[in-house]
Design a protein around this motif. Sequence first.
Motif, short mmCIF file in Angstrom:
data_model
loop_
_atom_site.label_atom_id
_atom_site.label_comp_id
_atom_site.label_asym_id
_atom_site.label_seq_id
_atom_site.Cartn_x
_atom_site.Cartn_y
_atom_site.Cartn_z
N ILE A 1 0.84 -1.21 0.00
CA ILE A 1 0.00 0.00 0.00
C ILE A 1 0.87 1.25 0.00
O ILE A 1 0.60 2.22 -0.74
N LEU A 2 1.94 1.24 0.80
CA LEU A 2 2.82 2.41 0.86
C LEU A 2 3.53 2.65 -0.46
O LEU A 2 3.72 3.81 -0.88
N CYS B 1 2.45 2.08 -3.38
CA CYS B 1 1.52 2.60 -4.39
C CYS B 1 0.88 3.91 -3.94
O CYS B 1 -0.05 4.40 -4.60
N SER B 2 1.33 4.44 -2.83
CA SER B 2 0.77 5.69 -2.33
C SER B 2 1.73 6.84 -2.62
O SER B 2 2.95 6.67 -2.60
N GLN C 1 2.07 11.47 -2.38
CA GLN C 1 1.53 12.67 -1.74
C GLN C 1 0.39 13.27 -2.56
O GLN C 1 -0.50 13.91 -2.02
N CYS D 1 -2.89 13.05 -4.09
CA CYS D 1 -4.05 12.18 -3.88
C CYS D 1 -4.67 11.70 -5.18
O CYS D 1 -5.41 10.72 -5.20
N SER E 1 -2.14 8.83 -6.35
CA SER E 1 -1.97 7.78 -5.35
C SER E 1 -2.97 6.64 -5.59
O SER E 1 -4.16 6.88 -5.81
N LYS E 2 -2.48 5.40 -5.57
CA LYS E 2 -3.34 4.25 -5.85
C LYS E 2 -3.08 3.12 -4.84
O LYS E 2 -2.57 2.05 -5.18
N PRO E 3 -3.40 3.35 -3.57
CA PRO E 3 -3.17 2.30 -2.56
C PRO E 3 -4.01 1.05 -2.81
O PRO E 3 -3.58 -0.06 -2.51
#
Length: 220
Positions: free
Chosen positions: A167-168, A170-171, A173, A175, A178-180
């Motif tokens: 998750i991190l 694919c995350s 800053q 938004c 970002s694709k968690p």
Amino acid sequence: MHAAVTRIQVPRPGFNYTFAHICILNNDKTCIVDDIVHVLEELKNARATNRTNFAITYPITHLKDGRAVYNGHQLGGVTVHSKDRVKSAEAVQLTYYLQSINSLNDMVAERWESSFCDTVRLFQKSNSKVKMYPYTSSSLREDFQKTSRVSERYLVTSLILVVTMAILCCSMQDCVRSKPWLGLLGLVTISLATLTAAGIINLTGGKYNSTFLGVPFVML
């Protein structure tokens, strides 16, 4: 200990099986036992009759009947006097050989092995100074089952760390970029693929082993 093992009974409808009924036989129709058993029995008889002319030698011991038996693979941590006479031994291995002729014999042998382990544990409790480790045909399977329960905590911890890292990674800053959920769904896809592969192996008669535990991490 040997006497207790040979007295183990496996009850079946109309008959109680003992070691004598399921053991592998010699040419003289007696059970095959380790030579170290004969050595220890002769030592016991010598002490009972106050005979001092018998001594265990390593790695070959000569019995009263003239036979020379090899005990190098059945004694461990041996300390010897002069002329290879055994002063002490830290370990002794006893092996009991069972027949495997038909399904009934296999079932009786399996139950006998279970009773054998119980007998060894009871003997261990009453003789705390002696460490005993029973090993049977099912010991590896039982140890593997215990290992899976012991490693459960570490496996869950590893999975949580992998999910967190996915998750991190694919995350961002931003938004928008970002694709968690993409990272999480990627792990779900890998998990489904692993379960599918395990199901196919199971359907084709393959046996489960500990190597499969590392497959998901290899796929990542």
